[in-house]
Design a protein around this motif. Sequence first.
Motif, PDB file in Angstrom:
ATOM      1  N   GLY A  68      23.528  40.671  32.115  1.00  0.00           N
ATOM      2  CA  GLY A  68      24.817  40.131  32.503  1.00  0.00           C
ATOM      3  C   GLY A  68      25.816  41.175  32.968  1.00  0.00           C
ATOM      4  N   VAL A  69      26.680  40.749  33.896  1.00  0.00           N
ATOM      5  CA  VAL A  69      27.824  41.538  34.347  1.00  0.00           C
ATOM      6  C   VAL A  69      29.066  40.761  33.965  1.00  0.00           C
ATOM      7  N   THR A  70      29.994  41.387  33.281  1.00  0.00           N
ATOM      8  CA  THR A  70      31.154  40.641  32.774  1.00  0.00           C
ATOM      9  C   THR A  70      32.442  40.919  33.534  1.00  0.00           C
ATOM     10  N   ARG A  71      32.528  42.076  34.215  1.00  0.00           N
ATOM     11  CA  ARG A  71      33.795  42.430  34.877  1.00  0.00           C
ATOM     12  C   ARG A  71      33.527  42.912  36.300  1.00  0.00           C
ATOM     13  N   LEU A  72      34.533  42.697  37.171  1.00  0.00           N
ATOM     14  CA  LEU A  72      34.422  43.143  38.554  1.00  0.00           C
ATOM     15  C   LEU A  72      34.273  44.659  38.631  1.00  0.00           C
ATOM     16  N   SER A  73      34.918  45.393  37.711  1.00  0.00           N
ATOM     17  CA  SER A  73      34.851  46.859  37.734  1.00  0.00           C
ATOM     18  C   SER A  73      33.417  47.368  37.584  1.00  0.00           C
ATOM     19  N   GLU A  74      32.560  46.568  36.953  1.00  0.00           N
ATOM     20  CA  GLU A  74      31.160  46.967  36.787  1.00  0.00           C
ATOM     21  C   GLU A  74      30.379  46.868  38.095  1.00  0.00           C
ATOM     22  N   LEU A  75      30.914  46.118  39.061  1.00  0.00           N
ATOM     23  CA  LEU A  75      30.209  45.888  40.315  1.00  0.00           C
ATOM     24  C   LEU A  75      30.710  46.743  41.466  1.00  0.00           C
ATOM     25  N   GLU A  76      31.985  47.130  41.425  1.00  0.00           N
ATOM     26  CA  GLU A  76      32.644  47.650  42.619  1.00  0.00           C
ATOM     27  C   GLU A  76      31.982  48.896  43.187  1.00  0.00           C
TER      28      GLU A  76
ATOM     29  N   CYS B  35      27.411  31.051  45.340  1.00  0.00           N
ATOM     30  CA  CYS B  35      28.008  31.887  44.293  1.00  0.00           C
ATOM     31  C   CYS B  35      27.090  33.043  43.880  1.00  0.00           C
ATOM     32  N   PHE B  36      26.763  33.885  44.869  1.00  0.00           N
ATOM     33  CA  PHE B  36      25.998  35.084  44.542  1.00  0.00           C
ATOM     34  C   PHE B  36      26.525  36.265  45.358  1.00  0.00           C
ATOM     35  N   LEU B  37      26.207  37.468  44.863  1.00  0.00           N
ATOM     36  CA  LEU B  37      26.716  38.683  45.479  1.00  0.00           C
ATOM     37  C   LEU B  37      25.583  39.700  45.594  1.00  0.00           C
ATOM     38  N   PRO B  38      25.219  40.130  46.801  1.00  0.00           N
ATOM     39  CA  PRO B  38      24.203  41.176  46.948  1.00  0.00           C
ATOM     40  C   PRO B  38      24.842  42.562  46.867  1.00  0.00           C
TER      41      PRO B  38
ATOM     42  N   ILE C  57      32.174  36.881  40.501  1.00  0.00           N
ATOM     43  CA  ILE C  57      31.467  36.939  41.782  1.00  0.00           C
ATOM     44  C   ILE C  57      32.385  36.529  42.925  1.00  0.00           C
ATOM     45  N   LEU C  58      33.124  35.434  42.757  1.00  0.00           N
ATOM     46  CA  LEU C  58      34.000  34.955  43.827  1.00  0.00           C
ATOM     47  C   LEU C  58      35.116  35.950  44.119  1.00  0.00           C
ATOM     48  N   GLU C  59      35.652  36.578  43.083  1.00  0.00           N
ATOM     49  CA  GLU C  59      36.689  37.588  43.293  1.00  0.00           C
ATOM     50  C   GLU C  59      36.145  38.759  44.109  1.00  0.00           C
ATOM     51  N   ALA C  60      34.919  39.170  43.799  1.00  0.00           N
ATOM     52  CA  ALA C  60      34.303  40.279  44.532  1.00  0.00           C
ATOM     53  C   ALA C  60      34.049  39.904  45.991  1.00  0.00           C
ATOM     54  N   ILE C  61      33.595  38.674  46.237  1.00  0.00           N
ATOM     55  CA  ILE C  61      33.339  38.228  47.611  1.00  0.00           C
ATOM     56  C   ILE C  61      34.632  38.234  48.414  1.00  0.00           C
ATOM     57  N   HIS C  62      35.686  37.647  47.861  1.00  0.00           N
ATOM     58  CA  HIS C  62      36.970  37.570  48.573  1.00  0.00           C
ATOM     59  C   HIS C  62      37.558  38.958  48.797  1.00  0.00           C
TER      60      HIS C  62
ATOM     61  N   GLN D  53      61.448  30.951  64.573  1.00  0.00           N
ATOM     62  CA  GLN D  53      61.414  30.069  63.411  1.00  0.00           C
ATOM     63  C   GLN D  53      61.201  30.908  62.150  1.00  0.00           C
ATOM     64  N   ASP D  54      61.819  30.483  61.049  1.00  0.00           N
ATOM     65  CA  ASP D  54      61.675  31.141  59.759  1.00  0.00           C
ATOM     66  C   ASP D  54      61.195  30.124  58.734  1.00  0.00           C
ATOM     67  N   GLY D  55      60.283  30.532  57.870  1.00  0.00           N
ATOM     68  CA  GLY D  55      59.779  29.632  56.845  1.00  0.00           C
ATOM     69  C   GLY D  55      59.294  30.396  55.628  1.00  0.00           C
ATOM     70  N   ARG D  56      58.780  29.665  54.656  1.00  0.00           N
ATOM     71  CA  ARG D  56      58.272  30.273  53.421  1.00  0.00           C
ATOM     72  C   ARG D  56      57.022  29.529  52.982  1.00  0.00           C
ATOM     73  N   THR D  57      56.165  30.229  52.253  1.00  0.00           N
ATOM     74  CA  THR D  57      54.994  29.610  51.662  1.00  0.00           C
ATOM     75  C   THR D  57      54.565  30.447  50.457  1.00  0.00           C
ATOM     76  N   THR D  58      53.567  29.993  49.749  1.00  0.00           N
ATOM     77  CA  THR D  58      53.019  30.747  48.610  1.00  0.00           C
ATOM     78  C   THR D  58      51.499  30.635  48.643  1.00  0.00           C
ATOM     79  N   PHE D  59      50.832  31.598  48.052  1.00  0.00           N
ATOM     80  CA  PHE D  59      49.389  31.513  47.862  1.00  0.00           C
ATOM     81  C   PHE D  59      49.026  32.333  46.635  1.00  0.00           C
ATOM     82  N   LYS D  60      47.809  32.126  46.134  1.00  0.00           N
ATOM     83  CA  LYS D  60      47.335  32.850  44.955  1.00  0.00           C
ATOM     84  C   LYS D  60      46.248  33.828  45.349  1.00  0.00           C
ATOM     85  N   ALA D  61      46.305  35.022  44.758  1.00  0.00           N
ATOM     86  CA  ALA D  61      45.280  36.035  44.972  1.00  0.00           C
ATOM     87  C   ALA D  61      45.070  36.762  43.653  1.00  0.00           C
ATOM     88  N   ASP D  62      43.844  36.766  43.170  1.00  0.00           N
ATOM     89  CA  ASP D  62      43.531  37.412  41.892  1.00  0.00           C
ATOM     90  C   ASP D  62      44.443  36.920  40.779  1.00  0.00           C
TER      91      ASP D  62
END
Length: 508
Positions: free
Chosen positions: A4-12, A32-35, A76-81, A196-205
């Motif tokens: 098992g791999v538990t953290r992204l730091s183990e993969l980077e 949902c896999f990472l080569p 895995i998804l965090e690493a892919i993104h 034009q001026d506007g605003r938005t939000t998004f999530k990352a990590d």
Amino acid sequence: MTSGVTRLSELEDFIDPEILNCFPFGFLEKNCFLPVRGENGGVVIVAADALRVDLGEIQRRLKVPLSLKTAPAEVILEAIHKHYYHPTSSKKIIDDLGDREMEGLQEEINGETGDLLDLANKAPVIRLVNQILYRATTMRATDVHVQSTETSLRVRYRIDGMLYDMFILPKKYQAAVISRIKIMSNLDIAEKRIPQDGRTTFKADSQQIDVRVSIIPTFYGESAVLRLLNKSAFLFDLERLGLEGDTYEIFKRLIHYDHGIILLTGPTGSGKTTTLYAALARINKPDIHIVTLEDPVEYNLEGINQINVNPRAGLSFATGLRSILRHDPDIIMVGEIRDQETAEMAIQASLTGHLVFSTLHTNDAPSAITRLLDMGIEPYLIASSLIGVMAQRLVRLNCPECSESVTWEGSLLKEIGLSELEMNGANLRQGKGCPRCLQTGYYSRTGIFELLFVDEKIRRLITERVSAGGIKKAALEAGMRTLRMDGAAKVLQGLTTISEVLRVTQDS
């Protein structure tokens, strides 16, 4: 046999963009896999569910020995993104869009609202814009520039105050990308003639990112700038801004006064708002009523009433300040003093027992007094209300990964105001460039400051309408440290370089 791999730091350390980009983004995400790189030229497949992975298909694509490990889906998804696109390669983005999915793109762009809406909601376009934004957050960018040129669409990131080219996309994607940005920020996708001026939000990590969007029509089509505001990464700690020694002690004392005006000066992007928020966070207590007027409110401070100015609705800094005074505040923050009316209202508020924070656009601290005089404010009012002016700039810090000891010529030391005696025991360092700092030698920023404390002598000079140069001379005699002097002190500590201090300061 899997482990098992538990953290992204183990993969980077094992993630290779070339291996990653052998597969379409959607294919990696769906399964949902990472080569990643393995031993002896092999590849390790890190999967959330080993039974969902078609090793035969992967073997056909890679033609190398495979082994299998498991990891949580979120890792895995965090690493892919985070790693799917190389920061300097637009080819990987374009390849992932797919010729079939984007076929006929140019023919679909005919200016009709329905077609544009359909185009901007295509999966490849959504994925493209999401990746541009996600990559910006992982690289600590504060702004994303999407610039239309004659033959291409250029994407640039502002990192540590400097702009870097990141992607060069084909011109045909321009309408799709701009329309997608408009939809995200609730703007009119059919309107291309006016800004034009506007605003938005998004999530990352798991971080909430607020985005301020500005779109303008240019000669080669619409261009967009997106300002990224990461609330979770924002600092409200005075000690971490770069304030040191007497400058820190005096400023800490000033922000606890019960009345008077404290001004912060500097160009756009010099960190004035950050310093103001840090000061307000330091003095914010349940028994103190703080009200702010901002354009716009960038970060929400708990326990503080924050107001967005809205000139179109008649809410300017001056009118808002007049209303705030009837709201029984103890401390007031005005985003910027732009005119005589706002300056007079701020002074009146300070004279009636309020502590007022605000900003001005001047090159140094003494020039703020000249600017107020030029606005038509009487000298005696400035002298009786102003308690301190602090100018500031942001300098890039030496990269902690690649900085090394250096020596500089005496002429450079003299230009920054350092003597040979001061150089004894100095820790002079400079980054040589590495992947972490984009080969620049710099990573992150800190502030340099110039604090003018308004004592009795300075008050007398103000009432006598002495020039900014005369006030500066008196302040230096009283112990004020200029921007360049503060920068020189950080050079001696090995935090930054002479060239960086010279870049952001004028000759003193």
